[in-house]
Design an enzyme around this catalytic site. Sequence first.
Site, PDB file in Angstrom:
ATOM      1  N   ASP A  78       8.882 -11.891 146.460  1.00  5.16           N
ATOM      2  CA  ASP A  78       8.319 -13.339 145.777  1.00  5.16           C
ATOM      3  C   ASP A  78       9.309 -14.589 146.017  1.00  5.16           C
ATOM      4  O   ASP A  78      10.282 -14.157 146.676  1.00  5.16           O
ATOM      5  CB  ASP A  78       9.091 -13.251 144.432  1.00  5.16           C
ATOM      6  N   GLU A 136      10.152  -9.833 142.261  1.00  4.56           N
ATOM      7  CA  GLU A 136      11.878  -9.170 141.651  1.00  4.56           C
ATOM      8  C   GLU A 136      12.578 -10.334 140.242  1.00  4.56           C
ATOM      9  O   GLU A 136      13.414 -10.024 139.771  1.00  4.56           O
ATOM     10  CB  GLU A 136      12.784  -9.190 143.141  1.00  4.56           C
TER      11      GLU A 136
HETATM   12 ZN   LIG Z   1      17.626 -14.197 143.852  1.00  2.00          ZN
HETATM   13 ZN   LIG Z   2      17.164 -11.851 145.246  1.00  2.00          ZN
END
Ligand SMILES: [Zn+2]
Ligand SMILES: [Zn+2]
Length: 392
Positions: A78, A136
């Site tokens: 991401d 994440e």
């Molecule tokens: Zn980050």
């Molecule tokens: Zn990261």
Amino acid sequence: MDIKEKINELNEELINLRRDFHKHPELGFEEVRTAKKVADYLRDCGLEVTENVAKTGVVGLLKGEKAGKTLMLRADMDALPIQEQNDVEYKSENDGVMHACAHDGHTAMLLVAAKILSEYKSELNGNIKFVFQPNEETAGARKMIEEGVLENPKVDGAFGLHLWTPIESGKIAISHGAVMGGLYEFEVKIKGQGGHTSAPHTAIDPILVASNVVQSVQSIQTREIDPLKPTLIMFGQINGGTATNVIPEEVDLRGTIRYLYRDDPDGEERPKERFERIIKNVCDSHRAEYEIDYIVESPPVYNHKDMVELAYESAQEVLDDKSKIVDYTNLAGEDFGDFSDEVPSTFFFIGTGNKEKGSDFAHHHPRFNIDEDTLANGVEMHVRSALNYLNK
Ligand SMILES: [Zn+2]
Ligand SMILES: [Zn+2]
């Protein structure tokens, strides 16, 4: 196979992959283009591919020809809601979205590692699961675990890594125990009773209560928890009130609790319970009401002793000089902690900070960039850690 030579041959492909992901960043759970590219690449390497794990996650399974354990290698895909300020030819083409945490590099490195490791299929004692994780930045790992990423075949151990600009290019950081912070992102609503500032006795002032809360919870880190266990309670936002002479109904506090140790399973040492107890008692003593919500909760990234040793051994093979393997911990959150809670794991940092190349900006900065010459170190760490784990 000479691993260094092989990585060298694939270096251009590695950098092109990274630049392609950089140019086309996607936010958490929206990594559709990235996931498709990842899945196609893994299929071309001859792996069994599962798509749409936790929405946009991709898992590639490499089954070794001999029986053995299953190792997970994880990358995150991401990007962040940031407008890129770098002037590079691979600059983000998605307005307001940017790879400012190096996840573009993580994805590229794990793909190239998968390609190399797939050539070891006939020699592998066990399996490698290549896990490409969505989102994440706001804890997508938990969703992958809920959807069974650690089962079929059951994962016995895991490695994860982060390209890291605070660490100099050419170094690799590996440490024991908690290496990245456990995190609670909270929202606290203090509810009083509005009124005129000339008659506070007819109201309940949530501003006074909120200011007591902000100060009282600091005693957790200084007076309640062992000072050798880092605990950090920070408020990033306070909102309330509309005028100089009005007592508001409500004050909102938002912030983070970070800590660098494993939560005590019996709950006694947990900063979260202490935080809630103090807020309850401060509010009670002022006759105010409150609500607490958590936006993100993730445990610290905790490195397992045996896995640390394996990673260290691998790093010695990657770097010519032992002094370039350094100790490092920090209080930033990283949802790899959810994996390290489930299986013996190790998470390490690939130094990528180089002032001359402009890769010395902090993570999440609009001018963040990596030193692409360090991508090869990440690939080699993946490859060697996997071979050392399964075949030694
Ligand atoms: Zn980050
Ligand atoms: Zn990261």
